[in-house]
Design a protein around this motif. Structure first.
Motif, PDB file in Angstrom:
ATOM      1  N   GLY A 245       0.679  -1.058  -0.037  1.00 59.09           N
ATOM      2  CA  GLY A 245      -0.140   0.039  -0.025  1.00 59.09           C
ATOM      3  C   GLY A 245       0.680   1.194   0.034  1.00 59.09           C
ATOM      4  O   GLY A 245       0.269   2.292  -0.007  1.00 59.09           O
ATOM      5  N   MET A 246       2.247   1.198  -0.197  1.00 59.87           N
ATOM      6  CA  MET A 246       2.812   2.433   0.041  1.00 59.87           C
ATOM      7  C   MET A 246       2.441   3.320  -1.346  1.00 59.87           C
ATOM      8  O   MET A 246       2.349   2.509  -2.420  1.00 59.87           O
ATOM      9  N   ALA A 247       2.637   4.609  -1.431  1.00 60.17           N
ATOM     10  CA  ALA A 247       2.115   5.158  -2.318  1.00 60.17           C
ATOM     11  C   ALA A 247       3.140   6.029  -3.183  1.00 60.17           C
ATOM     12  O   ALA A 247       3.102   7.074  -4.006  1.00 60.17           O
ATOM     13  N   ASN A 248       4.400   6.224  -2.588  1.00 62.08           N
ATOM     14  CA  ASN A 248       5.340   7.260  -3.203  1.00 62.08           C
ATOM     15  C   ASN A 248       6.573   6.236  -3.247  1.00 62.08           C
ATOM     16  O   ASN A 248       7.229   5.693  -2.754  1.00 62.08           O
ATOM     17  N   PHE A 249       7.104   6.369  -4.686  1.00 67.54           N
ATOM     18  CA  PHE A 249       8.132   5.348  -5.420  1.00 67.54           C
ATOM     19  C   PHE A 249       9.497   5.701  -4.750  1.00 67.54           C
ATOM     20  O   PHE A 249      10.448   5.054  -4.062  1.00 67.54           O
ATOM     21  N   ASP A 250       9.838   7.144  -4.494  1.00 65.74           N
ATOM     22  CA  ASP A 250      11.049   7.639  -3.852  1.00 65.74           C
ATOM     23  C   ASP A 250      11.282   7.330  -2.548  1.00 65.74           C
ATOM     24  O   ASP A 250      12.369   6.983  -2.125  1.00 65.74           O
ATOM     25  N   ASP A 251       9.771   7.342  -1.701  1.00 63.74           N
ATOM     26  CA  ASP A 251      10.010   6.792  -0.426  1.00 63.74           C
ATOM     27  C   ASP A 251      10.297   5.410  -0.342  1.00 63.74           C
ATOM     28  O   ASP A 251      11.247   5.062   0.774  1.00 63.74           O
ATOM     29  N   LEU A 252       9.823   4.639  -1.237  1.00 59.72           N
ATOM     30  CA  LEU A 252      10.055   3.155  -1.307  1.00 59.72           C
ATOM     31  C   LEU A 252      11.518   2.990  -1.520  1.00 59.72           C
ATOM     32  O   LEU A 252      12.143   2.085  -0.781  1.00 59.72           O
ATOM     33  N   CYS A 253      11.964   3.656  -2.367  1.00 59.03           N
ATOM     34  CA  CYS A 253      13.590   3.449  -2.721  1.00 59.03           C
ATOM     35  C   CYS A 253      14.449   3.735  -1.676  1.00 59.03           C
ATOM     36  O   CYS A 253      15.152   3.014  -1.245  1.00 59.03           O
ATOM     37  N   MET A 254      14.097   4.809  -0.887  1.00 56.02           N
ATOM     38  CA  MET A 254      15.021   5.429   0.309  1.00 56.02           C
ATOM     39  C   MET A 254      14.837   4.237   1.430  1.00 56.02           C
ATOM     40  O   MET A 254      15.772   4.034   1.848  1.00 56.02           O
ATOM     41  N   LEU A 255      13.846   3.890   1.552  1.00 59.04           N
ATOM     42  CA  LEU A 255      13.657   2.771   2.704  1.00 59.04           C
ATOM     43  C   LEU A 255      14.456   1.428   2.417  1.00 59.04           C
ATOM     44  O   LEU A 255      15.047   0.988   3.255  1.00 59.04           O
ATOM     45  N   LEU A 256      14.182   0.887   1.227  1.00 58.47           N
ATOM     46  CA  LEU A 256      14.652  -0.364   0.912  1.00 58.47           C
ATOM     47  C   LEU A 256      16.294  -0.165   0.708  1.00 58.47           C
ATOM     48  O   LEU A 256      16.861  -1.034   0.956  1.00 58.47           O
ATOM     49  N   LYS A 257      16.631   0.817   0.126  1.00 56.43           N
ATOM     50  CA  LYS A 257      18.231   1.151   0.302  1.00 56.43           C
ATOM     51  C   LYS A 257      18.890   0.887   1.703  1.00 56.43           C
ATOM     52  O   LYS A 257      19.811   0.297   1.715  1.00 56.43           O
ATOM     53  N   SER A 258      18.100   1.321   2.683  1.00 56.37           N
ATOM     54  CA  SER A 258      18.665   1.209   3.892  1.00 56.37           C
ATOM     55  C   SER A 258      18.358  -0.010   4.608  1.00 56.37           C
ATOM     56  O   SER A 258      19.215  -0.471   5.414  1.00 56.37           O
TER      57      SER A 258
END
Length: 485
Positions: free
Chosen positions: A346-359
């Motif tokens: 349900g995440m709605a922002n691709f940039d937020d998803l990238c930031m989280l998964l990178k970490s």
């Protein structure tokens, strides 16, 4: 069957029990993965399977084989539903404890889940065997790994309760197990009555409990029957608590919780004081490792909720409407280096998803990206390969990408993501949308079409078409058979 294959999806985000691998037939030879895909089980296990095929051989083995081999015999008897052999082995068990988690070692966990439906009466056979144990040695039984769903729990509870009513037992047997307690009056009464310490017989000690549609009055009753020293997992699936304060008061009674799923608070929202109350009680659970926020709307308050919680290994933040500050906090928190399992449906922002998964990507073993269609904005098949390139997945085994495209063009489009996932050398299983409708025919042709496109891949692939009974959609399950671990 397809229904059996879907069993893992029904509980895959459970904070208490974690991702559940799917069932397989108990009559399939167990492959020894350490010796390659073409090598069957060691000779010792083949011998055990042959012995437990016949009751007479099992009875003779009880008197002749070393006691250390009895667990192997019992495992084979259970996997193959040889009731008389199960009865004889358990009834003459020579030790003070019987640990089914030890019998079903991790590499054979998928066979343990063949007990999901208990069609062949294993619950009754095991209970009868325990009640008629001829040895005074057996006192403790660990069934946590052998009762994996509500139906199995109910069957075992009924059999245990019957033993008390008939007064068949002449000693106490302490059984540690996981329990599903649903809002059906008969089952509720039976489960709660089985937790009673009155009388002689099987004493049930729930280690992990899932409750569904249970009223608060019953929760108070359960609190008096659950042992705070034993209970380590709690999943509260209903609207049982009117406030965060009531929930906090209840949870404080169980300080040894290692896995917790929050209840459905009214409107899935809490005010700032409620978030603070929940965060405080979570911070006082030193063993907490698995947490499911259960769609709680925490927008802008994730720090307040998790900053004082011990490092989590499993976190479900699906549909929690996280804001950029929430993502920044989690990406830089002490949880980021500890997380092994993450659900962000349900995440709605691709940039937020990238930031989280990178970490968190380096230590992730299991990742749920299902239902993130808003995040991918209709460009899933272009953005997903880009996401994989930006992350460093070195341990990832399972990736769920279902429900991320409104329209699947063709097998070729799907294969773009499969090819990108093929670069994750540890990946064992991928779930991804299929271009075919629910309940479609010609499954073999669909699977072959994907394999034909991917035929030049160096890693061995297996593709299955499955129906998701919850979403009425069809998906591909892609398995890599030569995964490096």
């Amino acid at each position: 069957s397809n229904m059996a294959d879907m069993s893992e999806f029904l509980v895959k985000n459970s904070a208490v029990f974690g991702p559940v691998v799917e069932s397989s037939t108990a009559f399939t030879p167990i492959l020894d993965s350490r010796a390659g895909p073409d090598r069957v089980r060691p000779l010792l296990e083949l011998s055990a399977a042959a012995i437990t095929k016949y009751q007479s051989l099992t009875q003779e083995a009880l008197n002749t084989v070393p006691r250390e081999l009895l667990s192997r015999l019992l495992k084979e008897a259970l996997l193959r539903s040889h009731h008389l052999c199960i009865r004889d082995l358990i009834s003459r068990w020579p030790w003070g404890s019987l640990d089914f988690n030890e019998i079903y070692r991790p590499q054979h966990r998928h066979h343990a889940l063949d007990l999901l439906n208990w069609r062949s009466g294993r619950a009754q056979i095991i209970v009868d065997s325990l009640l008629n144990c001829k040895s005074d040695a057996l006192q403790v039984v660990d069934l946590r790994g052998a009762l994996p769903n509500r139906k199995a729990t109910v069957a075992f509870a009924e059999a245990s309760l019957q033993s008390h009513r008939q007064r068949r037992a002449n000693k106490d047997l302490h059984v540690y197990l996981n329990m599903w307690i649903e809002g059906r009056s008969v089952e509720l009464a039976q489960n709660v009555e089985c937790l009673s310490t009155q009388g002689t017989g099987i004493k049930l000690h729930p280690c992990q409990v899932v409750t569904v549609f249970v009223g608060y009055s019953l929760v108070k009753l359960m609190k008096t029957r659950l042992d705070p020293k034993v209970l380590t997992g709690l999943e509260l699936k209903s609207e049982m608590f009117e406030s965060a304060s009531a929930f906090s008061t209840f949870v404080k009674e169980f300080p040894k919780l290692s896995a917790l799923s929050l209840p459905n608070f009214p409107n899935r929202r809490l005010d700032s004081a409620g978030i603070q109350a929940v965060g405080e009680v979570l911070s006082h659970l030193p063993g907490l490792r698995r947490l499911n926020l259960n769609s709680l709307q925490v927008k802008g308050q994730l720090r307040q909720l998790l900053q004082d919680v011990q490092p989590l290994q499993h976190l479900n933040i699906s549909h929690c409407r996280l804001s950029p500050p929430d993502i920044v906090f989690l990406s830089n928190s002490h949880h980021a280096k500890a997380l092994q399992e993450l659900s962000v449906s349900g995440m709605a922002n691709f940039d937020d998803l990238c930031m989280l998964l990178k970490s968190v990507s380096q230590q992730l073993v299991w990742l749920d990206l299902s239902g993130c269609e808003k995040c991918f904005r209709g460009e899933f098949y272009d953005l997903m390969p880009r996401l994989i390139q930006q992350c460093t997945f070195v341990k990832l085994c399972t990736l769920d990408c279902r429900g991320n495209s409104y329209y699947v063009d063709s097998e070729t489009t799907v294969c773009k993501v499969i090819e990108a996932c093929d670069e994750i050398i540890t990946l064992q299983t991928l779930y991804i949308d299929s271009p075919y409708g629910y309940g479609g025919e010609m499954r073999d042709r669909q699977e072959s079409a994907v394999l034909d496109i991917l035929h030049n891949k160096s890693r061995m692939l297996n593709v299955q078409v499955q129906d998701d009974v919850e979403t009425w959609s069809t998906l591909f399950k892609v398995s890599w058979r030569d995964t490096t671990m």
